[in-house]
Design a protein around this motif. Structure first.
Motif, PDB file in Angstrom:
ATOM      1  N   TRP A  38       0.847  -1.184   0.000  1.00 54.83           N
ATOM      2  CA  TRP A  38       0.000   0.000   0.000  1.00 54.83           C
ATOM      3  C   TRP A  38       0.887   1.240   0.000  1.00 54.83           C
ATOM      4  O   TRP A  38       1.864   1.312   0.763  1.00 54.83           O
ATOM      5  N   TYR A  39       0.542   2.170  -0.873  1.00 55.26           N
ATOM      6  CA  TYR A  39       1.195   3.467  -0.939  1.00 55.26           C
ATOM      7  C   TYR A  39       0.109   4.528  -0.800  1.00 55.26           C
ATOM      8  O   TYR A  39      -1.072   4.246  -0.955  1.00 55.26           O
ATOM      9  N   ARG A  40       0.524   5.754  -0.555  1.00 58.55           N
ATOM     10  CA  ARG A  40      -0.443   6.848  -0.474  1.00 58.55           C
ATOM     11  C   ARG A  40       0.147   8.121  -1.058  1.00 58.55           C
ATOM     12  O   ARG A  40       1.363   8.301  -1.082  1.00 58.55           O
ATOM     13  N   GLN A  41      -0.760   8.966  -1.501  1.00 57.63           N
ATOM     14  CA  GLN A  41      -0.350  10.247  -2.051  1.00 57.63           C
ATOM     15  C   GLN A  41      -1.321  11.323  -1.605  1.00 57.63           C
ATOM     16  O   GLN A  41      -2.522  11.263  -1.918  1.00 57.63           O
ATOM     17  N   ALA A  42      -0.796  12.285  -0.881  1.00 60.28           N
ATOM     18  CA  ALA A  42      -1.581  13.438  -0.447  1.00 60.28           C
ATOM     19  C   ALA A  42      -1.410  14.561  -1.461  1.00 60.28           C
ATOM     20  O   ALA A  42      -0.399  14.602  -2.181  1.00 60.28           O
ATOM     21  N   PRO A  43      -2.358  15.485  -1.537  1.00 58.03           N
ATOM     22  CA  PRO A  43      -2.248  16.587  -2.506  1.00 58.03           C
ATOM     23  C   PRO A  43      -0.941  17.343  -2.338  1.00 58.03           C
ATOM     24  O   PRO A  43      -0.569  17.725  -1.227  1.00 58.03           O
ATOM     25  N   GLY A  44      -0.236  17.531  -3.454  1.00 53.92           N
ATOM     26  CA  GLY A  44       1.011  18.273  -3.426  1.00 53.92           C
ATOM     27  C   GLY A  44       2.219  17.479  -2.996  1.00 53.92           C
ATOM     28  O   GLY A  44       3.329  18.006  -2.974  1.00 53.92           O
ATOM     29  N   ASN A  45       1.997  16.207  -2.643  1.00 48.50           N
ATOM     30  CA  ASN A  45       3.098  15.363  -2.170  1.00 48.50           C
ATOM     31  C   ASN A  45       3.374  14.234  -3.155  1.00 48.50           C
ATOM     32  O   ASN A  45       2.530  13.879  -3.976  1.00 48.50           O
ATOM     33  N   GLN A  46       4.556  13.647  -3.030  1.00 47.00           N
ATOM     34  CA  GLN A  46       4.872  12.474  -3.826  1.00 47.00           C
ATOM     35  C   GLN A  46       4.217  11.239  -3.220  1.00 47.00           C
ATOM     36  O   GLN A  46       3.893  11.193  -2.025  1.00 47.00           O
ATOM     37  N   ARG A  47       4.026  10.242  -4.061  1.00 41.52           N
ATOM     38  CA  ARG A  47       3.509   8.971  -3.566  1.00 41.52           C
ATOM     39  C   ARG A  47       4.553   8.338  -2.636  1.00 41.52           C
ATOM     40  O   ARG A  47       5.745   8.324  -2.941  1.00 41.52           O
ATOM     41  N   GLU A  48       4.087   7.830  -1.499  1.00 40.88           N
ATOM     42  CA  GLU A  48       5.004   7.275  -0.516  1.00 40.88           C
ATOM     43  C   GLU A  48       4.557   5.894  -0.057  1.00 40.88           C
ATOM     44  O   GLU A  48       3.357   5.576  -0.045  1.00 40.88           O
ATOM     45  N   LEU A  49       5.535   5.111   0.355  1.00 40.77           N
ATOM     46  CA  LEU A  49       5.262   3.775   0.866  1.00 40.77           C
ATOM     47  C   LEU A  49       4.523   3.865   2.196  1.00 40.77           C
ATOM     48  O   LEU A  49       4.893   4.651   3.063  1.00 40.77           O
ATOM     49  N   VAL A  50       3.515   3.029   2.357  1.00 37.12           N
ATOM     50  CA  VAL A  50       2.837   2.888   3.648  1.00 37.12           C
ATOM     51  C   VAL A  50       3.235   1.557   4.281  1.00 37.12           C
ATOM     52  O   VAL A  50       3.718   1.517   5.414  1.00 37.12           O
ATOM     53  N   ALA A  51       3.028   0.459   3.539  1.00 34.74           N
ATOM     54  CA  ALA A  51       3.337  -0.868   4.069  1.00 34.74           C
ATOM     55  C   ALA A  51       3.469  -1.845   2.914  1.00 34.74           C
ATOM     56  O   ALA A  51       2.800  -1.693   1.888  1.00 34.74           O
ATOM     57  N   ILE A  52       4.333  -2.827   3.099  1.00 37.74           N
ATOM     58  CA  ILE A  52       4.488  -3.884   2.105  1.00 37.74           C
ATOM     59  C   ILE A  52       4.494  -5.234   2.794  1.00 37.74           C
ATOM     60  O   ILE A  52       4.836  -5.328   3.986  1.00 37.74           O
ATOM     61  N   ILE A  53       4.121  -6.264   2.032  1.00 40.59           N
ATOM     62  CA  ILE A  53       4.128  -7.624   2.564  1.00 40.59           C
ATOM     63  C   ILE A  53       4.668  -8.549   1.491  1.00 40.59           C
ATOM     64  O   ILE A  53       4.265  -8.478   0.329  1.00 40.59           O
ATOM     65  N   SER A  54       5.602  -9.399   1.877  1.00 41.35           N
ATOM     66  CA  SER A  54       6.254 -10.297   0.935  1.00 41.35           C
ATOM     67  C   SER A  54       5.383 -11.521   0.682  1.00 41.35           C
ATOM     68  O   SER A  54       4.410 -11.769   1.409  1.00 41.35           O
ATOM     69  N   PRO A  55       5.742 -12.316  -0.318  1.00 39.73           N
ATOM     70  CA  PRO A  55       4.993 -13.565  -0.534  1.00 39.73           C
ATOM     71  C   PRO A  55       4.982 -14.461   0.710  1.00 39.73           C
ATOM     72  O   PRO A  55       3.998 -15.156   0.956  1.00 39.73           O
ATOM     73  N   GLY A  56       6.038 -14.398   1.490  1.00 41.75           N
ATOM     74  CA  GLY A  56       6.116 -15.224   2.694  1.00 41.75           C
ATOM     75  C   GLY A  56       5.463 -14.614   3.911  1.00 41.75           C
ATOM     76  O   GLY A  56       5.419 -15.244   4.967  1.00 41.75           O
ATOM     77  N   GLY A  57       4.983 -13.365   3.772  1.00 35.51           N
ATOM     78  CA  GLY A  57       4.279 -12.733   4.878  1.00 35.51           C
ATOM     79  C   GLY A  57       5.104 -11.757   5.686  1.00 35.51           C
ATOM     80  O   GLY A  57       4.595 -11.179   6.653  1.00 35.51           O
ATOM     81  N   SER A  58       6.355 -11.534   5.321  1.00 41.72           N
ATOM     82  CA  SER A  58       7.162 -10.529   6.013  1.00 41.72           C
ATOM     83  C   SER A  58       6.623  -9.139   5.689  1.00 41.72           C
ATOM     84  O   SER A  58       6.222  -8.879   4.555  1.00 41.72           O
ATOM     85  N   THR A  59       6.652  -8.270   6.682  1.00 43.05           N
ATOM     86  CA  THR A  59       6.071  -6.939   6.508  1.00 43.05           C
ATOM     87  C   THR A  59       7.073  -5.838   6.801  1.00 43.05           C
ATOM     88  O   THR A  59       8.051  -6.036   7.527  1.00 43.05           O
ATOM     89  N   ASN A  60       6.796  -4.671   6.222  1.00 40.53           N
ATOM     90  CA  ASN A  60       7.609  -3.493   6.485  1.00 40.53           C
ATOM     91  C   ASN A  60       6.687  -2.288   6.426  1.00 40.53           C
ATOM     92  O   ASN A  60       5.769  -2.248   5.593  1.00 40.53           O
ATOM     93  N   TYR A  61       6.923  -1.322   7.300  1.00 37.07           N
ATOM     94  CA  TYR A  61       6.036  -0.162   7.423  1.00 37.07           C
ATOM     95  C   TYR A  61       6.826   1.133   7.396  1.00 37.07           C
ATOM     96  O   TYR A  61       7.977   1.194   7.848  1.00 37.07           O
ATOM     97  N   ALA A  62       6.170   2.168   6.914  1.00 39.04           N
ATOM     98  CA  ALA A  62       6.713   3.508   7.067  1.00 39.04           C
ATOM     99  C   ALA A  62       6.728   3.851   8.547  1.00 39.04           C
ATOM    100  O   ALA A  62       5.828   3.446   9.299  1.00 39.04           O
ATOM    101  N   ASP A  63       7.735   4.616   8.969  1.00 47.47           N
ATOM    102  CA  ASP A  63       7.839   4.972  10.384  1.00 47.47           C
ATOM    103  C   ASP A  63       6.586   5.688  10.875  1.00 47.47           C
ATOM    104  O   ASP A  63       6.173   5.528  12.029  1.00 47.47           O
ATOM    105  N   SER A  64       5.972   6.453  10.000  1.00 45.79           N
ATOM    106  CA  SER A  64       4.816   7.271  10.400  1.00 45.79           C
ATOM    107  C   SER A  64       3.576   6.446  10.733  1.00 45.79           C
ATOM    108  O   SER A  64       2.646   6.956  11.357  1.00 45.79           O
ATOM    109  N   VAL A  65       3.546   5.167  10.310  1.00 44.78           N
ATOM    110  CA  VAL A  65       2.356   4.352  10.553  1.00 44.78           C
ATOM    111  C   VAL A  65       2.634   3.152  11.455  1.00 44.78           C
ATOM    112  O   VAL A  65       1.706   2.415  11.804  1.00 44.78           O
ATOM    113  N   LYS A  66       3.886   2.949  11.835  1.00 43.87           N
ATOM    114  CA  LYS A  66       4.224   1.796  12.685  1.00 43.87           C
ATOM    115  C   LYS A  66       3.431   1.841  13.988  1.00 43.87           C
ATOM    116  O   LYS A  66       3.335   2.872  14.638  1.00 43.87           O
TER     117      LYS A  66
END
Length: 116
Positions: A38-66
């Motif tokens: 999942w990525y997000r883009q606010a008005p006037g901002n670049q698209r940024e990473l929110v969270a990702i999940i690998s095929p095996g289920g490993s996850t990674n999050y942006a610091d702002s949403v952890k």
């Protein structure tokens, strides 16, 4: 042709919760083999990473949403979800689903607005 369809965006008050879902469809697309995100883009901002999940289920999050957001996947339903809790006004954005299939594909997005 692979398509990603997001749903669940809405207007919510600060401190509230939302659950976004993304369903992937397409012939010969083996959902379980690919990373999703999942990525997000606010008005006037670049698209940024929110969270990702690998095929095996490993996850990674942006610091702002952890600690507030949780990404999960259901390979049987070709679905990736984003549970968002303790929402803040700065979470307001269009949220996009992403898969790393074929060098990367995007959904059309779903609007999340956090406001009182």
């Amino acid at each position: 042709q692979v398509q990603l369809l997001e749903s669940g965006g809405d207007l919510v008050q600060p401190g509230g919760s939302l659950r976004l879902s993304c369903v992937a469809s397409g012939s010969f697309f083996s959902f379980r083999l690919y990373g999703m995100g999942w990525y997000r883009q606010a008005p006037g901002n670049q698209r940024e990473l929110v969270a990702i999940i690998s095929p095996g289920g490993s996850t990674n999050y942006a610091d702002s949403v952890k600690g507030r957001f949780t990404i999960s996947r259901d390979n049987a339903k070709n679905t990736v979800n984003l549970q968002m809790n303790s929402l803040m006004p700065e979470d307001t954005a269009v949220y996009y689903c992403y898969t790393d299939f074929a060098r990367g594909l995007w959904g059309r997005g779903t609007q999340v607005t956090v406001s009182s």
